[in-house]
Design a protein around this motif. Structure first.
Motif, PDB file in Angstrom:
ATOM      1  N   ARG A   4      18.789  32.777  62.413  1.00  0.00           N
ATOM      2  CA  ARG A   4      18.763  33.565  61.184  1.00  0.00           C
ATOM      3  C   ARG A   4      19.636  34.796  61.333  1.00  0.00           C
ATOM      4  O   ARG A   4      19.861  35.292  62.427  1.00  0.00           O
ATOM      5  N   VAL A   5      20.079  35.293  60.201  1.00  0.00           N
ATOM      6  CA  VAL A   5      20.761  36.579  60.156  1.00  0.00           C
ATOM      7  C   VAL A   5      19.687  37.656  60.168  1.00  0.00           C
ATOM      8  O   VAL A   5      18.774  37.645  59.347  1.00  0.00           O
ATOM      9  N   GLY A   6      19.795  38.577  61.115  1.00  0.00           N
ATOM     10  CA  GLY A   6      18.844  39.683  61.195  1.00  0.00           C
ATOM     11  C   GLY A   6      19.265  40.874  60.358  1.00  0.00           C
ATOM     12  O   GLY A   6      18.450  41.537  59.731  1.00  0.00           O
ATOM     13  N   ALA A   7      20.561  41.168  60.358  1.00  0.00           N
ATOM     14  CA  ALA A   7      21.099  42.308  59.605  1.00  0.00           C
ATOM     15  C   ALA A   7      22.584  42.072  59.372  1.00  0.00           C
ATOM     16  O   ALA A   7      23.223  41.301  60.090  1.00  0.00           O
ATOM     17  N   VAL A   8      23.122  42.742  58.366  1.00  0.00           N
ATOM     18  CA  VAL A   8      24.562  42.726  58.103  1.00  0.00           C
ATOM     19  C   VAL A   8      25.026  44.168  57.948  1.00  0.00           C
ATOM     20  O   VAL A   8      24.305  45.016  57.418  1.00  0.00           O
ATOM     21  N   SER A   9      26.244  44.436  58.433  1.00  0.00           N
ATOM     22  CA  SER A   9      26.758  45.806  58.464  1.00  0.00           C
ATOM     23  C   SER A   9      28.258  45.810  58.209  1.00  0.00           C
ATOM     24  O   SER A   9      28.950  44.856  58.533  1.00  0.00           O
ATOM     25  N   ARG A  10      28.741  46.902  57.671  1.00  0.00           N
ATOM     26  CA  ARG A  10      30.181  47.098  57.516  1.00  0.00           C
ATOM     27  C   ARG A  10      30.444  48.590  57.389  1.00  0.00           C
ATOM     28  O   ARG A  10      29.561  49.365  57.054  1.00  0.00           O
ATOM     29  N   ASN A  11      31.697  48.953  57.694  1.00  0.00           N
ATOM     30  CA  ASN A  11      32.092  50.343  57.567  1.00  0.00           C
ATOM     31  C   ASN A  11      33.539  50.386  57.090  1.00  0.00           C
ATOM     32  O   ASN A  11      34.385  49.684  57.635  1.00  0.00           O
ATOM     33  N   GLU A  12      33.814  51.214  56.106  1.00  0.00           N
ATOM     34  CA  GLU A  12      35.155  51.346  55.553  1.00  0.00           C
ATOM     35  C   GLU A  12      36.069  52.178  56.448  1.00  0.00           C
ATOM     36  O   GLU A  12      37.277  52.133  56.321  1.00  0.00           O
ATOM     37  N   ALA A  13      35.473  52.970  57.347  1.00  0.00           N
ATOM     38  CA  ALA A  13      36.241  53.878  58.207  1.00  0.00           C
ATOM     39  C   ALA A  13      36.015  53.520  59.670  1.00  0.00           C
ATOM     40  O   ALA A  13      34.997  52.923  60.025  1.00  0.00           O
ATOM     41  N   TYR A  14      36.977  53.905  60.508  1.00  0.00           N
ATOM     42  CA  TYR A  14      36.798  53.699  61.950  1.00  0.00           C
ATOM     43  C   TYR A  14      35.683  54.605  62.431  1.00  0.00           C
ATOM     44  O   TYR A  14      35.735  55.820  62.305  1.00  0.00           O
ATOM     45  N   SER A  15      34.659  53.983  62.948  1.00  0.00           N
ATOM     46  CA  SER A  15      33.490  54.671  63.485  1.00  0.00           C
ATOM     47  C   SER A  15      32.827  53.695  64.440  1.00  0.00           C
ATOM     48  O   SER A  15      32.941  52.479  64.262  1.00  0.00           O
ATOM     49  N   PHE A  16      32.145  54.201  65.436  1.00  0.00           N
ATOM     50  CA  PHE A  16      31.549  53.304  66.415  1.00  0.00           C
ATOM     51  C   PHE A  16      30.486  52.417  65.787  1.00  0.00           C
ATOM     52  O   PHE A  16      30.446  51.216  66.017  1.00  0.00           O
ATOM     53  N   SER A  17      29.607  52.988  64.992  1.00  0.00           N
ATOM     54  CA  SER A  17      28.511  52.241  64.370  1.00  0.00           C
ATOM     55  C   SER A  17      28.880  51.850  62.942  1.00  0.00           C
ATOM     56  O   SER A  17      29.787  52.422  62.339  1.00  0.00           O
ATOM     57  N   LYS A  18      28.142  50.862  62.420  1.00  0.00           N
ATOM     58  CA  LYS A  18      28.356  50.401  61.050  1.00  0.00           C
ATOM     59  C   LYS A  18      27.017  50.420  60.317  1.00  0.00           C
ATOM     60  O   LYS A  18      26.028  49.888  60.825  1.00  0.00           O
ATOM     61  N   PRO A  19      26.966  51.018  59.125  1.00  0.00           N
ATOM     62  CA  PRO A  19      25.716  51.054  58.371  1.00  0.00           C
ATOM     63  C   PRO A  19      25.272  49.656  57.935  1.00  0.00           C
ATOM     64  O   PRO A  19      26.099  48.811  57.573  1.00  0.00           O
ATOM     65  N   ASN A  20      23.977  49.431  57.967  1.00  0.00           N
ATOM     66  CA  ASN A  20      23.400  48.181  57.480  1.00  0.00           C
ATOM     67  C   ASN A  20      23.542  48.117  55.964  1.00  0.00           C
ATOM     68  O   ASN A  20      23.505  49.131  55.274  1.00  0.00           O
ATOM     69  N   ARG A  21      23.683  46.900  55.468  1.00  0.00           N
ATOM     70  CA  ARG A  21      23.858  46.658  54.029  1.00  0.00           C
ATOM     71  C   ARG A  21      22.876  45.577  53.571  1.00  0.00           C
ATOM     72  O   ARG A  21      22.340  44.834  54.383  1.00  0.00           O
ATOM     73  N   ASP A  22      22.695  45.475  52.269  1.00  0.00           N
ATOM     74  CA  ASP A  22      21.867  44.407  51.711  1.00  0.00           C
ATOM     75  C   ASP A  22      22.579  43.066  51.804  1.00  0.00           C
ATOM     76  O   ASP A  22      21.943  42.023  51.882  1.00  0.00           O
ATOM     77  N   SER A  23      23.917  43.107  51.772  1.00  0.00           N
ATOM     78  CA  SER A  23      24.729  41.897  51.898  1.00  0.00           C
ATOM     79  C   SER A  23      26.145  42.308  52.292  1.00  0.00           C
ATOM     80  O   SER A  23      26.526  43.469  52.136  1.00  0.00           O
ATOM     81  N   ILE A  24      26.884  41.342  52.815  1.00  0.00           N
ATOM     82  CA  ILE A  24      28.317  41.518  53.037  1.00  0.00           C
ATOM     83  C   ILE A  24      29.013  40.288  52.457  1.00  0.00           C
ATOM     84  O   ILE A  24      28.413  39.218  52.363  1.00  0.00           O
ATOM     85  N   THR A  25      30.263  40.460  52.093  1.00  0.00           N
ATOM     86  CA  THR A  25      31.054  39.344  51.590  1.00  0.00           C
ATOM     87  C   THR A  25      32.133  39.027  52.614  1.00  0.00           C
ATOM     88  O   THR A  25      32.930  39.899  52.981  1.00  0.00           O
TER      89      THR A  25
END
Length: 181
Positions: A4-25
């Motif tokens: 299963r997918v536990g979480a999805v994340s993305r970030n528009e800027a270069y950063s070490f961490s990526k915020p969790n999202r409700d969905s990603i495309t």
């Protein structure tokens, strides 16, 4: 093998961490829509300086949620997205997959596993001493162990959400072990 997918994340800027999202495309041949690492050619900040025109085989970063439990037992609190992954998985042996394995996510997205994530020293900036827990060398064989997940390219786009099923399709034998990319 299913998970299963536990979480999805993305970030528009270069950063070490990526915020969790409700969905990603996922976008075919590009990566995660709106993520700084999406693109046909390399988007890794350091590698762009010396290999800017090479194909991007690191479009999507996946990490197994089970690593967080292992790290917690060693005193490191880490959660989904904090190590820069786009998709956190459950019950999928990512590190045991062969090169070219296909991951079918949700209702139709497909990723092709290209290799192991090569963790960088920035992990120690996030949590001091963490690099030695996700990147180790066997003192007897001299072989490296990379625990920081796998990289993939998008073969078929689609929306991916936490809770979505993951089906693994391995390529025909002989299988090639994952190498760092």
């Amino acid at each position: 093998m299913a998970g299963r997918v536990g979480a999805v994340s993305r970030n528009e800027a270069y950063s070490f961490s990526k915020p969790n999202r409700d969905s990603i495309t996922l976008l075919t041949g590009l990566g995660v829509e709106g993520d700084v690492h999406a693109g046909e050619t390399i988007r890794h900040q350091f590698r762009m300086t010396y290999e800017p025109d090479l194909p991007n085989v690191r479009q999507v970063h996946l990490m197994h949620e089970e690593l967080f439990g292992e790290l917690a037992r060693k005193g490191f609190e880490v959660s989904a997205g904090q190590l820069g992954e786009n998709i956190t998985t459950r019950e999928v042996d990512l590190l045991g997959l062969p090169t070219g394995a296909l991951l079918h996510l949700g209702e139709g997205a497909v990723l092709e596993v290209t290799g192991l994530r090569n963790p960088c020293a920035k992990i120690n900036d996030f949590r001091s001493g963490l690099l030695s827990e996700v990147f180790t060398m066997d003192s007897v064989s001299g072989e490296f162990t990379f625990k920081c997940g796998v990289m993939a390219v998008v073969r078929r786009g689609g929306i991916v959400r936490p809770g979505d099923p993951i089906q693994v399709e391995t390529p025909p034998p002989p299988h090639r072990s994952l190498e760092r990319v």
